[in-house]
Write a protein that holds these residues in place. Structure first.
Motif, PDB file in Angstrom:
ATOM      1  N   LEU A  76       0.908  -0.994   0.165  1.00 12.94           N
ATOM      2  CA  LEU A  76      -0.013  -0.073  -0.132  1.00 12.94           C
ATOM      3  C   LEU A  76       0.810   1.300   0.089  1.00 12.94           C
ATOM      4  CD1 LEU A  76      -2.923  -0.904   2.640  1.00 12.94           C
ATOM      5  CD2 LEU A  76      -2.576  -1.638   0.115  1.00 12.94           C
ATOM      6  N   ASN A  77       0.200   2.283  -0.265  1.00 15.03           N
ATOM      7  CA  ASN A  77       1.047   3.678  -0.363  1.00 15.03           C
ATOM      8  C   ASN A  77      -0.034   4.627   0.249  1.00 15.03           C
ATOM      9  OD1 ASN A  77       3.409   3.558  -2.294  1.00 15.03           O
ATOM     10  ND2 ASN A  77       1.920   2.190  -3.033  1.00 15.03           N
ATOM     11  N   LEU A  78       0.181   4.893   1.767  1.00 14.30           N
ATOM     12  CA  LEU A  78      -0.904   5.464   2.457  1.00 14.30           C
ATOM     13  C   LEU A  78      -0.383   7.131   2.900  1.00 14.30           C
ATOM     14  CD1 LEU A  78      -2.140   2.429   4.669  1.00 14.30           C
ATOM     15  CD2 LEU A  78      -3.007   3.595   2.536  1.00 14.30           C
ATOM     16  N   VAL A  79       0.702   7.426   2.416  1.00 15.41           N
ATOM     17  CA  VAL A  79       1.264   8.793   2.885  1.00 15.41           C
ATOM     18  C   VAL A  79       1.580   9.418   1.540  1.00 15.41           C
ATOM     19  CG1 VAL A  79       2.782  10.189   4.121  1.00 15.41           C
ATOM     20  CG2 VAL A  79       1.665   8.156   4.925  1.00 15.41           C
ATOM     21  N   ASP A  80       1.114  11.010   1.503  1.00 16.13           N
ATOM     22  CA  ASP A  80       1.630  11.650   0.380  1.00 16.13           C
ATOM     23  C   ASP A  80       1.638  12.906   0.925  1.00 16.13           C
ATOM     24  OD1 ASP A  80       2.870  11.860  -2.205  1.00 16.13           O
ATOM     25  OD2 ASP A  80       0.852  12.345  -3.115  1.00 16.13           O
ATOM     26  N   TRP A  81       2.525  13.889   0.420  1.00 16.40           N
ATOM     27  CA  TRP A  81       2.741  15.484   0.661  1.00 16.40           C
ATOM     28  C   TRP A  81       2.356  16.213  -0.441  1.00 16.40           C
ATOM     29  CZ3 TRP A  81       6.839  16.197   4.995  1.00 16.40           C
ATOM     30  CH2 TRP A  81       6.700  17.356   5.868  1.00 16.40           C
ATOM     31  N   SER A  82       1.537  17.189  -0.368  1.00 17.52           N
ATOM     32  CA  SER A  82       1.055  17.975  -1.515  1.00 17.52           C
ATOM     33  C   SER A  82       2.013  19.229  -1.773  1.00 17.52           C
ATOM     34  CB  SER A  82      -0.223  18.557  -1.320  1.00 17.52           C
ATOM     35  OG  SER A  82      -0.206  19.738  -0.554  1.00 17.52           O
ATOM     36  N   SER A  83       1.901  19.824  -2.845  1.00 16.86           N
ATOM     37  CA  SER A  83       2.990  21.007  -3.301  1.00 16.86           C
ATOM     38  C   SER A  83       2.141  22.242  -2.268  1.00 16.86           C
ATOM     39  CB  SER A  83       2.755  21.349  -4.793  1.00 16.86           C
ATOM     40  OG  SER A  83       1.304  21.507  -5.128  1.00 16.86           O
ATOM     41  N   GLN A  84       1.151  21.922  -1.911  1.00 12.55           N
ATOM     42  CA  GLN A  84       0.370  23.182  -1.022  1.00 12.55           C
ATOM     43  C   GLN A  84       0.912  23.032   0.461  1.00 12.55           C
ATOM     44  OE1 GLN A  84      -1.314  25.438  -2.665  1.00 12.55           O
ATOM     45  NE2 GLN A  84      -0.635  24.447  -4.548  1.00 12.55           N
ATOM     46  N   ASN A  85       1.615  21.956   0.720  1.00 13.96           N
ATOM     47  CA  ASN A  85       2.387  21.617   2.214  1.00 13.96           C
ATOM     48  C   ASN A  85       1.199  21.124   3.047  1.00 13.96           C
ATOM     49  OD1 ASN A  85       4.305  21.748   3.830  1.00 13.96           O
ATOM     50  ND2 ASN A  85       4.023  23.808   4.481  1.00 13.96           N
ATOM     51  N   VAL A  86       0.516  19.993   2.368  1.00 16.22           N
ATOM     52  CA  VAL A  86      -0.628  19.307   3.200  1.00 16.22           C
ATOM     53  C   VAL A  86      -0.306  17.927   2.993  1.00 16.22           C
ATOM     54  CG1 VAL A  86      -3.182  18.937   3.495  1.00 16.22           C
ATOM     55  CG2 VAL A  86      -2.471  21.189   2.738  1.00 16.22           C
ATOM     56  N   LEU A  87      -0.264  17.066   4.288  1.00 13.50           N
ATOM     57  CA  LEU A  87      -0.020  15.936   4.107  1.00 13.50           C
ATOM     58  C   LEU A  87      -1.225  15.286   4.352  1.00 13.50           C
ATOM     59  CD1 LEU A  87       2.326  13.757   4.488  1.00 13.50           C
ATOM     60  CD2 LEU A  87       1.858  13.974   7.016  1.00 13.50           C
ATOM     61  N   ALA A  88      -1.339  14.252   3.436  1.00 12.82           N
ATOM     62  CA  ALA A  88      -2.486  13.398   3.374  1.00 12.82           C
ATOM     63  C   ALA A  88      -2.174  11.936   3.802  1.00 12.82           C
ATOM     64  CB  ALA A  88      -3.193  12.867   2.013  1.00 12.82           C
ATOM     65  N   VAL A  89      -3.013  11.225   4.744  1.00 14.86           N
ATOM     66  CA  VAL A  89      -2.674   9.879   5.314  1.00 14.86           C
ATOM     67  C   VAL A  89      -4.071   9.017   5.323  1.00 14.86           C
ATOM     68  CG1 VAL A  89      -1.775   8.684   7.350  1.00 14.86           C
ATOM     69  CG2 VAL A  89      -1.095  11.257   6.853  1.00 14.86           C
ATOM     70  N   GLY A  90      -3.722   7.880   4.878  1.00 16.93           N
ATOM     71  CA  GLY A  90      -5.141   6.953   5.019  1.00 16.93           C
ATOM     72  C   GLY A  90      -4.706   5.949   6.221  1.00 16.93           C
ATOM     73  N   LEU A  91      -5.970   6.222   6.922  1.00 23.38           N
ATOM     74  CA  LEU A  91      -5.942   5.347   8.275  1.00 23.38           C
ATOM     75  C   LEU A  91      -7.024   4.605   8.360  1.00 23.38           C
ATOM     76  CD1 LEU A  91      -4.903   8.291  10.741  1.00 23.38           C
ATOM     77  CD2 LEU A  91      -3.307   6.350   9.836  1.00 23.38           C
ATOM     78  N   GLY A  92      -7.185   3.175   8.050  1.00 19.97           N
ATOM     79  CA  GLY A  92      -8.258   2.581   8.082  1.00 19.97           C
ATOM     80  C   GLY A  92      -9.170   2.759   6.881  1.00 19.97           C
ATOM     81  N   ASN A  93     -10.436   3.209   7.129  1.00 17.51           N
ATOM     82  CA  ASN A  93     -11.262   3.428   5.868  1.00 17.51           C
ATOM     83  C   ASN A  93     -11.382   4.747   5.793  1.00 17.51           C
ATOM     84  OD1 ASN A  93     -12.623   3.735   8.464  1.00 17.51           O
ATOM     85  ND2 ASN A  93     -14.325   2.396   7.789  1.00 17.51           N
ATOM     86  N   CYS A  94     -10.562   5.730   6.449  1.00 19.36           N
ATOM     87  CA  CYS A  94     -10.609   7.359   6.618  1.00 19.36           C
ATOM     88  C   CYS A  94      -9.212   7.886   5.968  1.00 19.36           C
ATOM     89  CB  CYS A  94     -10.918   7.866   7.873  1.00 19.36           C
ATOM     90  SG  CYS A  94     -12.241   7.225   8.555  1.00 19.36           S
TER      91      CYS A  94
END
Length: 445
Positions: free
Chosen positions: A141-159
């Motif tokens: 899986l690939n559950l973490v990514d950092w945007s050019s707008q300086n926001v980190l997205a993280v997938g935790l379970g179903n959210c």
């Protein structure tokens, strides 16, 4: 022989040494008798010898001790005070010019050798730790990514949760429900669009700035674990072994299907010029596709385990790095322009992720079995600049900040750790707003 023929000069390889400047008394030898006064050439030799002694050993009154005797370098008379060449002294560093037998211009006397640049120090501890409950311990899986707008997205379970680096604010973006779970997240190269791959084989596109879903795309039969953006093109890799090319501007769910992998696709990366797509799979294969191909244009089969870790160099066109899983443990480098294998480094652990610095020619790898470490490498020597530890599970997730200085790592120990590993760009003089001022441990949800 004709007596009128002029005689020829006969050359010989016999060497006759010049002993006039030798110090025979040093070795208790008797010098040969002098049959004639010193010639001008002997004077020249003695002058040079004296100059050389002075340049190398100082004035004639400098003595060197060794054992119970001492040697005066100045007079060369071989008396009882003359006995040794070496001595111990506290001063060990001397200017390069003091070793020269020649005199230098006054302008050069103040010049000193260029100092050796000290290796850059990488902090060995994370400057921030976030608790991330339910962060899955799944290599594919690939559950973490950092945007050019300086926001980190993280997938935790179903959210999916968003962490705003500038304010440390946490926002819950979506909940897929009890029958689905997040398998991948990926930000568009610019803007606020976030792609979310799910365990049901669907792909959701969200506008994170409005916390609103834009559309849901289908096409995969099994979970979508890998995502890669190229402008408006989004590539998705699935456990169904296929890669779908989607144009988010088009009404169709996908515009083409790439076939070639024999097992789950777990790694996808577009090159910086958006001309080549690299894919890695659980079939131990690394493929390279171009913008129009539906079959791989390059196939690399040297890895002996799943290929999830993929990174294109931002410094050299066509330079691709890939890492293999537990049975492989190697980072390999490829030149896709010449279709050649450049080098291989055995890291000793499962390679989970790779990312290249855009500021310097270095890269970071994260690892699983058995050491769960993070390594900063200098390319092309692949010397280790730092080995970072702290995670107690496999370091399965990795993302880099938009300024290129900070990385975030995630693991099955349910933590996200932030590390300052790369220097700032040369043109950037101010510290990053996401730097070490954000200390402490908090929770992402």
């Amino acid at each position: 022989m004709n007596p009128n023929t002029p005689s020829r000069t006969i050359y010989s390889d016999r060497f006759i040494p010049l002993r006039s400047s030798s110090n025979f008394a040093l070795f208790d030898l008797t010098p040969p008798p002098s049959n004639s006064p010193s010639s001008s050439s002997d004077d020249s030799t003695n002058a040079y010898t004296s100059l050389l002694r002075t340049a190398l050993f100082g004035t004639p009154h400098n003595f060197a001790s060794f054992g119970s005797k001492s040697l005066d370098f100045g007079n060369g008379n071989g008396n009882n005070n003359n006995n040794n060449i070496f001595r111990f002294k506290s001063e060990t560093r001397r200017s390069l010019f003091c070793l020269s037998p020649f005199l230098f211009d006054d302008k050069l006397k103040g010049v000193s050798p260029t100092p050796v640049k000290a290796p850059r120090k990488v902090p060995r501890s994370p400057y921030k730790v976030l608790d991330a409950p339910a962060l899955q311990d799944d290599f594919y899986l690939n559950l973490v990514d950092w945007s050019s707008q300086n926001v980190l997205a993280v997938g935790l379970g179903n959210c999916v949760y968003l962490w705003h680096a500038s304010s440390s604010k946490v926002v819950k973006l979506c909940d897929l429900g009890i029958d689905d779970s997040v398998c991948s997240v990926g930000w568009a190269q610019r803007g606020t669009q976030l792609a979310i791959g799910t365990s049901n084989g669907k792909l959701q596109i969200w506008d994170a700035s409005r916390s609103k879903i834009i559309r849901t795309l289908e096409g995969h039969r099994l979970r979508v674990g890998a995502l890669a953006w190229s402008s408006s093109i989004l590539s998705t890799g699935s456990r169904d072994k296929s890669i779908l090319q989607r144009d988010v501007r088009a009404p169709e769910d996908f515009v083409s299907k790439l076939s070639g992998h024999k097992s789950e696709v777990c790694g996808l990366k577009w090159s910086y010029d958006n001309r080549e797509l690299a894919s890695g799979g659980n079939d131990n294969r690394l493929f390279v596709w171009n913008q129009n191909s539906t079959q791989p244009v390059l196939k690399y089969c040297e890895h002996t385990a799943a290929v999830k870790a993929i990174a294109w160099s931002p410094h050299l066109h066509g330079l691709l790095a890939s890492g293999g899983g537990t049975a492989d443990r190697c980072i390999r480098f490829w030149n896709t322009t010449t279709n050649s294998h450049l080098s291989c480094v055995d890291t000793g652990s499962q390679v989970c992720n790779l990312v290249w610095s855009k500021n310097v020619n270095e890269l970071v790898s994260t690892h699983g079995y058995s050491q769960n470490q993070i390594i900063v490498w200098k390319y092309p020597t692949m010397s280790k600049l730092a080995t970072l530890t702290g995670h107690t599970y496999r370091v399965l997730y990795l993302a880099i900040s938009p300024d290129g200085q900070t990385i975030v790592t995630g693991a099955g120990d349910e933590t996200l750790r932030f590390w300052n590993v790369f220097p700032s760009p040369k043109s950037q003089n101010t510290e990053s707003e996401i730097g070490a001022s954000s200390l402490g441990r908090t929770q992402i949800r």
